[in-house]
Scaffold this motif. Structure first.
Motif, PDB file in Angstrom:
ATOM      1  N   TYR A 220      -1.914   4.436  -9.347  1.00 56.55           N
ATOM      2  CA  TYR A 220      -1.568   3.158  -8.740  1.00 56.55           C
ATOM      3  C   TYR A 220      -1.105   3.400  -7.312  1.00 56.55           C
ATOM      4  O   TYR A 220      -0.799   4.528  -6.917  1.00 56.55           O
ATOM      5  CB  TYR A 220      -0.490   2.427  -9.550  1.00 56.55           C
ATOM      6  CG  TYR A 220       0.812   3.186  -9.694  1.00 56.55           C
ATOM      7  CD1 TYR A 220       1.800   3.119  -8.713  1.00 56.55           C
ATOM      8  CD2 TYR A 220       1.062   3.975 -10.820  1.00 56.55           C
ATOM      9  CE1 TYR A 220       2.988   3.812  -8.843  1.00 56.55           C
ATOM     10  CE2 TYR A 220       2.251   4.681 -10.960  1.00 56.55           C
ATOM     11  CZ  TYR A 220       3.205   4.597  -9.970  1.00 56.55           C
ATOM     12  OH  TYR A 220       4.382   5.291 -10.096  1.00 56.55           O
ATOM     13  N   GLY A 221      -1.040   2.313  -6.528  1.00 59.98           N
ATOM     14  CA  GLY A 221      -0.591   2.435  -5.155  1.00 59.98           C
ATOM     15  C   GLY A 221      -0.592   1.102  -4.449  1.00 59.98           C
ATOM     16  O   GLY A 221      -1.050   0.086  -4.984  1.00 59.98           O
ATOM     17  N   GLN A 222      -0.077   1.103  -3.205  1.00 62.44           N
ATOM     18  CA  GLN A 222      -0.072  -0.098  -2.372  1.00 62.44           C
ATOM     19  C   GLN A 222      -0.858   0.205  -1.097  1.00 62.44           C
ATOM     20  O   GLN A 222      -1.633   1.157  -1.060  1.00 62.44           O
ATOM     21  CB  GLN A 222       1.364  -0.578  -2.115  1.00 62.44           C
ATOM     22  CG  GLN A 222       2.423   0.523  -2.012  1.00 62.44           C
ATOM     23  CD  GLN A 222       2.456   1.216  -0.667  1.00 62.44           C
ATOM     24  OE1 GLN A 222       1.682   0.957   0.229  1.00 62.44           O
ATOM     25  NE2 GLN A 222       3.384   2.144  -0.502  1.00 62.44           N
ATOM     26  N   CYS A 223      -0.674  -0.596  -0.078  1.00 64.31           N
ATOM     27  CA  CYS A 223      -1.527  -0.469   1.113  1.00 64.31           C
ATOM     28  C   CYS A 223      -1.559   0.936   1.674  1.00 64.31           C
ATOM     29  O   CYS A 223      -2.636   1.513   1.895  1.00 64.31           O
ATOM     30  CB  CYS A 223      -1.101  -1.469   2.195  1.00 64.31           C
ATOM     31  SG  CYS A 223       0.637  -1.328   2.724  1.00 64.31           S
TER      32      CYS A 223
ATOM     33  N   VAL B 173     -10.892   3.074  -5.329  1.00 65.66           N
ATOM     34  CA  VAL B 173      -9.507   2.893  -4.884  1.00 65.66           C
ATOM     35  C   VAL B 173      -9.060   1.449  -5.103  1.00 65.66           C
ATOM     36  O   VAL B 173      -7.910   1.193  -5.499  1.00 65.66           O
ATOM     37  CB  VAL B 173      -9.351   3.314  -3.414  1.00 65.66           C
ATOM     38  CG1 VAL B 173      -7.971   2.955  -2.883  1.00 65.66           C
ATOM     39  CG2 VAL B 173      -9.605   4.807  -3.266  1.00 65.66           C
ATOM     40  N   LYS B 174      -9.948   0.512  -4.894  1.00 69.84           N
ATOM     41  CA  LYS B 174      -9.601  -0.899  -5.043  1.00 69.84           C
ATOM     42  C   LYS B 174      -9.290  -1.258  -6.501  1.00 69.84           C
ATOM     43  O   LYS B 174      -8.241  -1.865  -6.781  1.00 69.84           O
ATOM     44  CB  LYS B 174     -10.737  -1.777  -4.529  1.00 69.84           C
ATOM     45  CG  LYS B 174     -10.508  -3.282  -4.682  1.00 69.84           C
ATOM     46  CD  LYS B 174     -11.690  -4.057  -4.121  1.00 69.84           C
ATOM     47  CE  LYS B 174     -11.512  -5.559  -4.298  1.00 69.84           C
ATOM     48  NZ  LYS B 174     -11.581  -5.951  -5.728  1.00 69.84           N
TER      49      LYS B 174
ATOM     50  N   ASP C   5      -6.030  -4.586  -6.939  1.00 73.44           N
ATOM     51  CA  ASP C   5      -7.108  -4.461  -7.910  1.00 73.44           C
ATOM     52  C   ASP C   5      -7.566  -5.843  -8.347  1.00 73.44           C
ATOM     53  O   ASP C   5      -6.818  -6.824  -8.298  1.00 73.44           O
ATOM     54  CB  ASP C   5      -6.670  -3.622  -9.110  1.00 73.44           C
ATOM     55  CG  ASP C   5      -5.464  -4.209  -9.838  1.00 73.44           C
ATOM     56  OD1 ASP C   5      -5.660  -4.939 -10.820  1.00 73.44           O
ATOM     57  OD2 ASP C   5      -4.325  -3.931  -9.407  1.00 73.44           O
TER      58      ASP C   5
ATOM     59  N   ILE D   6      -6.396  -3.112  -1.365  1.00 66.98           N
ATOM     60  CA  ILE D   6      -4.999  -2.978  -1.793  1.00 66.98           C
ATOM     61  C   ILE D   6      -4.773  -3.509  -3.203  1.00 66.98           C
ATOM     62  O   ILE D   6      -4.090  -2.880  -4.019  1.00 66.98           O
ATOM     63  CB  ILE D   6      -4.067  -3.688  -0.798  1.00 66.98           C
ATOM     64  CG1 ILE D   6      -4.215  -3.080   0.602  1.00 66.98           C
ATOM     65  CG2 ILE D   6      -2.617  -3.618  -1.267  1.00 66.98           C
ATOM     66  CD1 ILE D   6      -3.548  -3.886   1.700  1.00 66.98           C
TER      67      ILE D   6
ATOM     68  N   THR E  70      -0.369   3.935   0.409  1.00 65.57           N
ATOM     69  CA  THR E  70      -0.713   5.043  -0.479  1.00 65.57           C
ATOM     70  C   THR E  70      -2.164   4.974  -0.951  1.00 65.57           C
ATOM     71  O   THR E  70      -2.847   6.003  -1.022  1.00 65.57           O
ATOM     72  CB  THR E  70       0.245   5.094  -1.674  1.00 65.57           C
ATOM     73  OG1 THR E  70       0.288   3.817  -2.319  1.00 65.57           O
ATOM     74  CG2 THR E  70       1.649   5.463  -1.208  1.00 65.57           C
ATOM     75  N   LYS E  71      -2.641   3.782  -1.259  1.00 62.15           N
ATOM     76  CA  LYS E  71      -4.059   3.663  -1.597  1.00 62.15           C
ATOM     77  C   LYS E  71      -4.920   4.021  -0.388  1.00 62.15           C
ATOM     78  O   LYS E  71      -6.008   4.592  -0.527  1.00 62.15           O
ATOM     79  CB  LYS E  71      -4.374   2.253  -2.102  1.00 62.15           C
ATOM     80  CG  LYS E  71      -3.779   1.954  -3.471  1.00 62.15           C
ATOM     81  CD  LYS E  71      -4.126   0.560  -3.982  1.00 62.15           C
ATOM     82  CE  LYS E  71      -5.497   0.510  -4.605  1.00 62.15           C
ATOM     83  NZ  LYS E  71      -5.738  -0.757  -5.356  1.00 62.15           N
TER      84      LYS E  71
ATOM     85  N   VAL F 161      -1.322  10.236  -5.304  1.00 59.48           N
ATOM     86  CA  VAL F 161      -1.726   8.848  -5.569  1.00 59.48           C
ATOM     87  C   VAL F 161      -2.729   8.810  -6.714  1.00 59.48           C
ATOM     88  O   VAL F 161      -2.632   7.978  -7.627  1.00 59.48           O
ATOM     89  CB  VAL F 161      -2.327   8.198  -4.312  1.00 59.48           C
ATOM     90  CG1 VAL F 161      -2.700   6.742  -4.592  1.00 59.48           C
ATOM     91  CG2 VAL F 161      -1.365   8.276  -3.134  1.00 59.48           C
TER      92      VAL F 161
ATOM     93  N   VAL G  60      -7.640   2.304  -9.118  1.00 59.45           N
ATOM     94  CA  VAL G  60      -6.258   2.644  -8.772  1.00 59.45           C
ATOM     95  C   VAL G  60      -5.521   1.309  -8.659  1.00 59.45           C
ATOM     96  O   VAL G  60      -5.763   0.539  -7.727  1.00 59.45           O
ATOM     97  CB  VAL G  60      -6.187   3.439  -7.452  1.00 59.45           C
ATOM     98  CG1 VAL G  60      -4.734   3.754  -7.093  1.00 59.45           C
ATOM     99  CG2 VAL G  60      -7.013   4.716  -7.559  1.00 59.45           C
TER     100      VAL G  60
END
Length: 249
Positions: free
Chosen positions: A68-71, A44-45, A139, A137, A73-74, A63, A48
């Motif tokens: 991709y995603g932010q806090c 995830v880190k 990458d 959050i 959604t990840k 997701v 994604v």
């Protein structure tokens, strides 16, 4: 004891074919608990990418499909993967100060961001205690680009999706303890929830009405383009004007 922290929900839809195929392809089920957490966390880190999805409350499978995603959604995806691996986890809801997003969100669309933005991290149950996982959050490629962009800043830093007391060595890697990357920007603490579904049912998401439509259909794409540019421009010269703004008021 932890049945409510292992169950599937509409957001944590870990029974979805794409999530089950990922776990099978990576052989994560054969790992011990420490490495199960590390495998899901690391995926995830770093696999994604940091970016902005259409909404905070989308399913984990969406997701994964976005890539991709932010806090928030990840976090949805990480929680789904952990529960699929029989690792208890729960949701901790917050808000963060909008100043933390300066740089990641371009100035010309920054007006859209609320003063205090809904934020969350994942708490995982490991060796008899709950650990806070927030460092997933950003990458590594994006984080490294920002570290290089501000290579003269070794300690406290706020902006570009980061709020940390040590930009040079933030606590983002899974080593069996808490991880953080935005903790210093937290404003409100909404407490613990069994799932993100429970949290969003009570608090909603960041935007509504016209702002939500504009964000989903136009503005998030501009933000993602800016994030991609930052990720690619690791050798660029730093711009320090945003450092005048603190993360908290």
């Amino acid at each position: 004891m932890h049945s409510q922290h292992l169950s599937a929900t509409p957001i944590l839809n870990f029974q979805h074919e794409s999530i089950q195929e990922l776990i099978f392809a990576r052989s994560w089920q054969s790992l011990d608990t420490y490495n199960k957490i590390g495998a899901a966390y690391g995926f995830v880190k770093d696999e994604v990418l940091f970016g902005y999805n259409r909404s905070d409350d989308i399913s984990a499978s969406e997701v994964l499909a976005d890539g991709y995603g932010q806090c928030n959604t990840k976090g949805n995806l990480l929680m789904a993967l952990l529960r699929a691996l029989d690792i208890p986890c729960r949701f901790h809801g917050f808000t963060i100060d909008q100043q933390l997003q300066k740089g990641a969100i371009p100035g010309y669309v920054f007006w859209l961001a609320p003063k205090y933005i809904i934020h969350s991290w994942v708490e995982v149950y490991y060796e008899g205690k709950w650990l806070n996982l927030e460092g997933f959050i950003l990458d590594n490629t994006y984080l490294t680009a920002i570290q290089q962009r501000f290579s003269d800043v070794k300690q406290s830093f706020c902006g570009y999706g980061i709020a940390t007391p040590c930009l040079a060595q933030p606590e983002t890697e899974w080593r069996g303890s808490d991880t953080y990357i935005q903790k210093e920007g937290i404003h409100d603490d909404f407490g613990l929830y069994d799932s993100p579904d429970d949290f969003y049912a009570q608090h909603g998401t960041n935007l509504s009405g016209l702002k939500r439509w504009l964000y989903q259909n136009l503005i998030r794409h501009l933000i993602n383009r800016n994030v991609q540019r930052l990720r690619a421009a690791s050798g660029s010269e730093p711009t320090r004007s945003h450092l005048k703004d603190g993360c908290k008021s």
